[in-house]
Design an enzyme around this catalytic site. Structure first.
Site, PDB file in Angstrom:
ATOM      1  N   ASP A   1       0.834  -1.209   0.000  1.00 31.64           N
ATOM      2  CA  ASP A   1       0.000   0.000   0.000  1.00 31.64           C
ATOM      3  C   ASP A   1       0.859   1.244   0.000  1.00 31.64           C
ATOM      4  O   ASP A   1       0.577   2.208  -0.696  1.00 31.64           O
ATOM      5  CB  ASP A   1      -0.938  -0.011   1.219  1.00 31.64           C
ATOM      6  CG  ASP A   1      -0.209  -0.108   2.554  1.00 31.64           C
ATOM      7  OD1 ASP A   1       0.913  -0.641   2.585  1.00 31.64           O
ATOM      8  OD2 ASP A   1      -0.757   0.354   3.568  1.00 31.64           O
TER       9      ASP A   1
ATOM     10  N   ARG B   1       4.845   4.465   6.359  1.00 33.78           N
ATOM     11  CA  ARG B   1       4.336   4.406   7.734  1.00 33.78           C
ATOM     12  C   ARG B   1       4.435   2.989   8.297  1.00 33.78           C
ATOM     13  O   ARG B   1       4.989   2.091   7.647  1.00 33.78           O
ATOM     14  CB  ARG B   1       2.902   4.932   7.778  1.00 33.78           C
ATOM     15  CG  ARG B   1       1.904   4.066   7.069  1.00 33.78           C
ATOM     16  CD  ARG B   1       0.506   4.655   7.197  1.00 33.78           C
ATOM     17  NE  ARG B   1      -0.455   3.879   6.468  1.00 33.78           N
ATOM     18  CZ  ARG B   1      -1.428   4.392   5.731  1.00 33.78           C
ATOM     19  NH1 ARG B   1      -1.548   5.695   5.599  1.00 33.78           N
ATOM     20  NH2 ARG B   1      -2.288   3.614   5.119  1.00 33.78           N
ATOM     21  N   ASP B   2       3.877   2.788   9.475  1.00 37.57           N
ATOM     22  CA  ASP B   2       4.033   1.500  10.164  1.00 37.57           C
ATOM     23  C   ASP B   2       3.084   0.457   9.576  1.00 37.57           C
ATOM     24  O   ASP B   2       2.361  -0.214  10.290  1.00 37.57           O
ATOM     25  CB  ASP B   2       3.788   1.677  11.667  1.00 37.57           C
ATOM     26  CG  ASP B   2       2.427   2.288  11.963  1.00 37.57           C
ATOM     27  OD1 ASP B   2       1.712   2.657  10.998  1.00 37.57           O
ATOM     28  OD2 ASP B   2       2.071   2.391  13.146  1.00 37.57           O
ATOM     29  N   GLU B   3       3.107   0.358   8.259  1.00 34.74           N
ATOM     30  CA  GLU B   3       2.187  -0.516   7.558  1.00 34.74           C
ATOM     31  C   GLU B   3       2.969  -1.254   6.455  1.00 34.74           C
ATOM     32  O   GLU B   3       3.414  -2.351   6.655  1.00 34.74           O
ATOM     33  CB  GLU B   3       1.048   0.329   6.985  1.00 34.74           C
ATOM     34  CG  GLU B   3      -0.121  -0.492   6.560  1.00 34.74           C
ATOM     35  CD  GLU B   3      -1.460   0.244   6.694  1.00 34.74           C
ATOM     36  OE1 GLU B   3      -2.450  -0.346   6.328  1.00 34.74           O
ATOM     37  OE2 GLU B   3      -1.506   1.397   7.160  1.00 34.74           O
TER      38      GLU B   3
ATOM     39  N   ASP C   1      -5.610  -3.043  -2.820  1.00 35.01           N
ATOM     40  CA  ASP C   1      -4.792  -2.092  -3.564  1.00 35.01           C
ATOM     41  C   ASP C   1      -4.170  -2.776  -4.777  1.00 35.01           C
ATOM     42  O   ASP C   1      -4.115  -2.210  -5.876  1.00 35.01           O
ATOM     43  CB  ASP C   1      -3.676  -1.523  -2.680  1.00 35.01           C
ATOM     44  CG  ASP C   1      -4.203  -0.935  -1.375  1.00 35.01           C
ATOM     45  OD1 ASP C   1      -5.106  -1.530  -0.768  1.00 35.01           O
ATOM     46  OD2 ASP C   1      -3.712   0.126  -0.963  1.00 35.01           O
TER      47      ASP C   1
ATOM     48  N   TRP D   1     -11.128  -6.934  -1.755  1.00 34.61           N
ATOM     49  CA  TRP D   1      -9.752  -7.179  -1.309  1.00 34.61           C
ATOM     50  C   TRP D   1      -9.438  -8.656  -1.597  1.00 34.61           C
ATOM     51  O   TRP D   1      -8.559  -8.959  -2.403  1.00 34.61           O
ATOM     52  CB  TRP D   1      -9.612  -6.810   0.180  1.00 34.61           C
ATOM     53  CG  TRP D   1      -9.191  -5.374   0.371  1.00 34.61           C
ATOM     54  CD1 TRP D   1      -7.986  -4.941   0.854  1.00 34.61           C
ATOM     55  CD2 TRP D   1      -9.944  -4.185   0.071  1.00 34.61           C
ATOM     56  NE1 TRP D   1      -7.946  -3.565   0.860  1.00 34.61           N
ATOM     57  CE2 TRP D   1      -9.127  -3.076   0.389  1.00 34.61           C
ATOM     58  CE3 TRP D   1     -11.211  -3.937  -0.443  1.00 34.61           C
ATOM     59  CZ2 TRP D   1      -9.547  -1.755   0.206  1.00 34.61           C
ATOM     60  CZ3 TRP D   1     -11.634  -2.622  -0.616  1.00 34.61           C
ATOM     61  CH2 TRP D   1     -10.805  -1.559  -0.297  1.00 34.61           C
TER      62      TRP D   1
ATOM     63  N   GLU E   1      -2.682   8.750  -1.105  1.00 33.00           N
ATOM     64  CA  GLU E   1      -3.717   7.823  -0.627  1.00 33.00           C
ATOM     65  C   GLU E   1      -5.099   8.475  -0.695  1.00 33.00           C
ATOM     66  O   GLU E   1      -6.080   7.824  -1.045  1.00 33.00           O
ATOM     67  CB  GLU E   1      -3.393   7.450   0.828  1.00 33.00           C
ATOM     68  CG  GLU E   1      -4.381   6.527   1.482  1.00 33.00           C
ATOM     69  CD  GLU E   1      -3.901   6.077   2.856  1.00 33.00           C
ATOM     70  OE1 GLU E   1      -3.070   6.782   3.462  1.00 33.00           O
ATOM     71  OE2 GLU E   1      -4.347   5.017   3.308  1.00 33.00           O
TER      72      GLU E   1
ATOM     73  N   HIS F   1       0.851   6.049  -2.475  1.00 31.68           N
ATOM     74  CA  HIS F   1      -0.145   4.980  -2.450  1.00 31.68           C
ATOM     75  C   HIS F   1      -0.648   4.834  -3.879  1.00 31.68           C
ATOM     76  O   HIS F   1      -1.329   5.712  -4.384  1.00 31.68           O
ATOM     77  CB  HIS F   1      -1.305   5.466  -1.571  1.00 31.68           C
ATOM     78  CG  HIS F   1      -1.663   4.587  -0.445  1.00 31.68           C
ATOM     79  ND1 HIS F   1      -0.925   4.506   0.696  1.00 31.68           N
ATOM     80  CD2 HIS F   1      -2.732   3.760  -0.255  1.00 31.68           C
ATOM     81  CE1 HIS F   1      -1.516   3.664   1.544  1.00 31.68           C
ATOM     82  NE2 HIS F   1      -2.621   3.189   0.975  1.00 31.68           N
TER      83      HIS F   1
HETATM   84  C1  BGC Z   1      -4.163   0.728   3.662  1.00 26.77           C
HETATM   85  C2  BGC Z   1      -4.976   0.628   2.418  1.00 26.77           C
HETATM   86  C3  BGC Z   1      -5.805  -0.590   2.542  1.00 26.77           C
HETATM   87  C4  BGC Z   1      -6.753  -0.304   3.653  1.00 26.77           C
HETATM   88  C5  BGC Z   1      -7.821  -1.289   3.852  1.00 26.77           C
HETATM   89  C6  BGC Z   1      -5.110   0.966   4.775  1.00 26.77           C
HETATM   90  O1  BGC Z   1      -4.530   1.187   5.988  1.00 26.77           O
HETATM   91  O2  BGC Z   1      -3.163   1.660   3.584  1.00 26.77           O
HETATM   92  O3  BGC Z   1      -4.402   0.956   1.276  1.00 26.77           O
HETATM   93  O4  BGC Z   1      -6.370  -1.088   1.419  1.00 26.77           O
HETATM   94  O5  BGC Z   1      -6.079  -0.012   4.843  1.00 26.77           O
HETATM   95  O6  BGC Z   1      -8.617  -0.851   4.791  1.00 26.77           O
END
Ligand code: BGC
Length: 736
Positions: A337, A341-343, A350, A402, A603, A624
């Site tokens: 994504d 960040r912490d992801e 996506d 998703w 995003e 994003h």
């Molecule tokens: C991500 C998104 C993702 C989404 C789903 C987010 O935190 O960055 O791109 O698809 O969460 O809820």
């Protein structure tokens, strides 16, 4: 290959410090071939006699580690000497970093408790025909390295003056070898360098380096320092409205470099991690700062560029560049994504939104083949697909649009590249996903219930919500139909009996029509039309066009509706409106972020709002790719290059450009599996000139006239004078 080596690790857990393993290797005969096979539970970097063995970075890459862990094979024949020292440092990487950062879960705890292990074999073939294998075992030694800390979100700490004092024997431990697979994906490399553009002193009196471009990778700095001098570098994507350094949107990810200098000139960059950034703040820096001392190194899976687009509108060119950078920034072994960040996770939604655009821009067949194998490996026993792959959220529920990545992505890879192996491999996983919906829904032939992300970030979201107003059951049921329709086509191609699914599909469409006779939002109209669910598609798109106009020619769609909106409009007679949406500069629009100075895709449509405020700090990525899906419309509609589903891989194309004088001109080229196809049009004084070059058989359709052509180069004029009566066709031998 079957590993005979043992897994080894430090006897005592080293905490944050990255271990370094070593093995002395003495060779007293001529070596005809030397190979290193290696992988790690973390990110490793291997050196032989002080020299990096490969330019592969962030090895072994990221897979569904519990089931599949890649090992790499390096040819080291030219590097071996009579006396050798092999060293391997291991950072936490995706294997052991505390990912995802915002969540506490049992799975996260489990991963963090895993050992910093490696397994390696050096295969030596000697001139005398004898082979030898040197393998990881208790003869290897391990010590604390100069990397005092390294993980994905928080960054890296390195002490350049550090000397190893004590080596200890490595410790063998049990870990599965069944999970080991050879390298499958593209190799991750440093693919480019961006030089510092400007050094800024911000209003907050901080020293900031601007690279002028958001990238994913790391910074390399050069410094002439005193031993013990400290460097602290922070990363950020944007400046705030006052021109100050900002990275609150990284949330808990510290994204920080700590470096302790040795004496003298030195150049360094992090080795086991990466960041998403355009700016760095020199939070501590010992010397005078010059732009030439800083370079941003771009790190990405090595993908071949296959698609190019250029046009007469400079802002659209910037948008295309931003989409390209967003792809490069998020195709680091896994389609993520965001990189900052912490992801930084492989969000399935996506990926399915962007995959078509991605597959035209770059050759991503191998990249997605690997990721889809991870998806299948991670698929839950009941067929559910995780929100992210690798599945770092195993405790979370699946969502429509998703999880449908399981079906949409293999189909798109097949369509773009024409290789049915992906369908053969993925068919069981595709089927499991559709069956999962059938088994989980609370009402036959629709997907009712469950937890979904809806039209994520749609602008028609009720205040305070991330989910657009489109009904979740509507979206879920529409994707149920769409995935089932793809499953049927895929099944026929791979020779599976899909009769039951044909019946299921008919029932879904029928029930959908009865249950959802009217559409309330832009996205509902779009899905009903694009997935062929509306009984009268043309009037659905007519209504959509009215709705968009009533909305002030503004897009209201989120992740689910956005990839299709321009396609639906163009396909049903509203190309001009599609162009109007694409060329719009005011918020909300694709060009709004370009106007605001974006260098990647945001995003949110309003990541930076009109008054300069940020959308929020808690979820506001500036890299994003999802909304960058629009670029596939430029390939398919504006340039008009498409192929029928019966001609996957562009083995035969249709070229039907949709022009608009507001763009001036457009030139697009796709290097397909069957040859290069390019389409260019240009508004000139006396009409529109089309230059078409195709290495595959094509139907060219201009001004409602169709002509079949073989591979070749063609020029057409749609003259102002003659346009009403005819289009002038002309074939040209030489290149245009
Ligand atoms: C991500 C998104 C993702 C989404 C789903 C987010 O935190 O960055 O791109 O698809 O969460 O809820």
């Amino acid at each position: 290959m079957e590993f005979v080596a043992s897994w080894i690790k430090p006897k005592l857990e080293m905490g944050d410090i990255c271990p370094i393993f070593r093995r002395q290797i003495l060779i007293d005969k001529r070596v005809t071939k030397a190979s290193l096979y290696i992988t790690a539970l973390g990110i490793y970097e291997a050196k032989l006699n002080g020299e990096r063995i490969s330019d592969y970075v962030l090895a072994p890459g990221w897979t569904e580690y519990q089931k599949r862990l890649q090992y790499q094979k390096y040819d080291i024949t030219d590097m071996v000497m009579p006396e050798n020292e092999l060293t391997i440092t291991v950072g936490k990487g995706w294997f052991r970093s505390p990912m995802p950062g915002w969540l506490e879960s049992d799975d996260k705890k489990r991963r963090q408790e895993q050992p910093a292990g490696i397994i390696a074999e050096i295969h030596l073939e000697y001139e005398d025909g004898i082979n030898e294998i040197i393998k990881t075992d208790e003869c290897w030694e391990v010590a604390a390295s100069a990397f005092q800390f390294s993980e994905i979100y928080d960054g890296e700490s390195y002490d350049a003056g550090y000397q190893i004092k004590k080596w200890n024997p490595a410790h063998c431990f049990e870990w599965s070898k069944d999970i080991l697979i050879p390298q499958e994906g593209e190799v991750i490399r440093q693919i480019g360098r961006v030089f510092a553009k400007e050094i800024l002193i911000t209003p907050a009196n901080e020293l900031v380096v601007d690279f002028g471009q958001e990238i994913t990778g790391y910074v390399e700095f050069h410094v002439d320092a005193q031993a013990g001098d400290k460097i602290v570098i922070d990363h950020g994507e944007v400046l705030d409205k006052y021109g100050n350094f900002y990275n609150a949107n990284y949330r808990s990810a510290k994204a920080r470099i700590h470096y302790i200098c040795r004496q003298g000139d030195q150049t360094w960059h992090p080795h086991h991690t990466f960041f998403g950034f355009r700016y760095i703040r020199l939070t501590e820096y010992p010397t005078e700062v010059k732009p030439e001392h800083f370079t941003a190194i771009v790190v990405c899976s090595e993908l071949k560029k296959t698609g190019t687009i250029e046009c007469g509108n400079n802002q659209i060119n910037l948008l295309i560049s931003n989409i390209d950078w967003a792809q490069k920034g998020n195709f680091l072994d896994v389609p993520t994504d965001c990189p900052q960040r912490d992801e930084r996770l492989g969000w399935t939604g996506d990926a399915q939104v962007f995959i078509k655009a991605a597959s035209y821009n770059y050759d991503v067949e191998c990249f997605f083949t690997k990721w889809l194998r991870d998806l299948a490996a991670a698929q839950r026993a009941n067929g559910a697909v995780g929100q992210v792959i690798p599945d770092y959220l195993p405790e979370e529920k699946e969502s429509a649009a998703w999880g449908d990545a399981a079906v949409i992505c293999p189909w798109q890879i097949y369509q773009t590249y024409g290789n049915k192996r992906i369908l053969e491999e993925q068919f069981p996983s595709m089927k499991k996903w559709v069956d999962f919906i059938t088994n989980t829904t609370t009402k036959d032939f629709l997907w009712i219930g469950g937890e979904h992300f809806g039209d994520w970030l749609g602008l028609d979201a009720p205040s305070g919500s991330y989910r657009g107003s489109s009904r979740e059951d509507f979206i879920a049921s529409a994707f149920y139909a769409y995935s089932t329709s793809i499953l049927i086509k895929a099944g026929k191609i791979v020779g599976e009996n899909v009769d039951g699914y044909i019946k299921l599909y008919e029932n879904i469409v029928d029930t959908f029509r009865k249950t959802f006779p009217v559409y309330h939002t832009q996205t509902e109209h779009i899905l009903a039309a694009w997935f062929g669910l509306a009984e009268d598609v043309q009037s659905t798109v007519d209504d959509l066009a009215v709705m968009i106009n009533n909305d002030g020619c503004q897009i209201k769609t989120g992740f689910v509706g956005t990839p299709y909106i321009l396609h639906v409009l163009s396909k049903y007679g509203y190309s001009r409106l599609a162009y109007t949406l694409l060329l719009r500069k005011e918020y909300p629009s694709w060009l709004y972020s370009v106007e605001k100075g974006a260098t990647t895709i945001w995003e949110h449509w309003d990541g930076i709002m009109e008054n300069g405020d940020f959308w929020s700090t808690d979820m506001n990525s500036f890299n994003h790719y999802a909304y960058g899906a629009a670029v596939d419309w430029l390939y398919e509609q504006a340039a008009g290059i498409t192929h029928d589903e019966e001609n996957p891989g562009f083995s035969r194309v249709r070229i039907e450009p949709k022009t608009d004088e507001r763009m001036g001109w457009l030139g697009v080229s796709i290097n397909t599996r069957n040859g290069i196809v390019s389409s260019k049009w240009n508004y000139l004084n006396h009409g529109i000139r089309y230059d078409i070059k195709t290495e595959v058989p094509a139907v060219i359709a201009i001004n409602n006239q169709e002509t079949e052509v073989g591979p070749g180069e063609y020029i057409f004029w749609s003259s102002k004078l003659l346009m009403k009566f005819e289009t002038l066709w002309q074939q040209k031998a030489e290149a245009f």
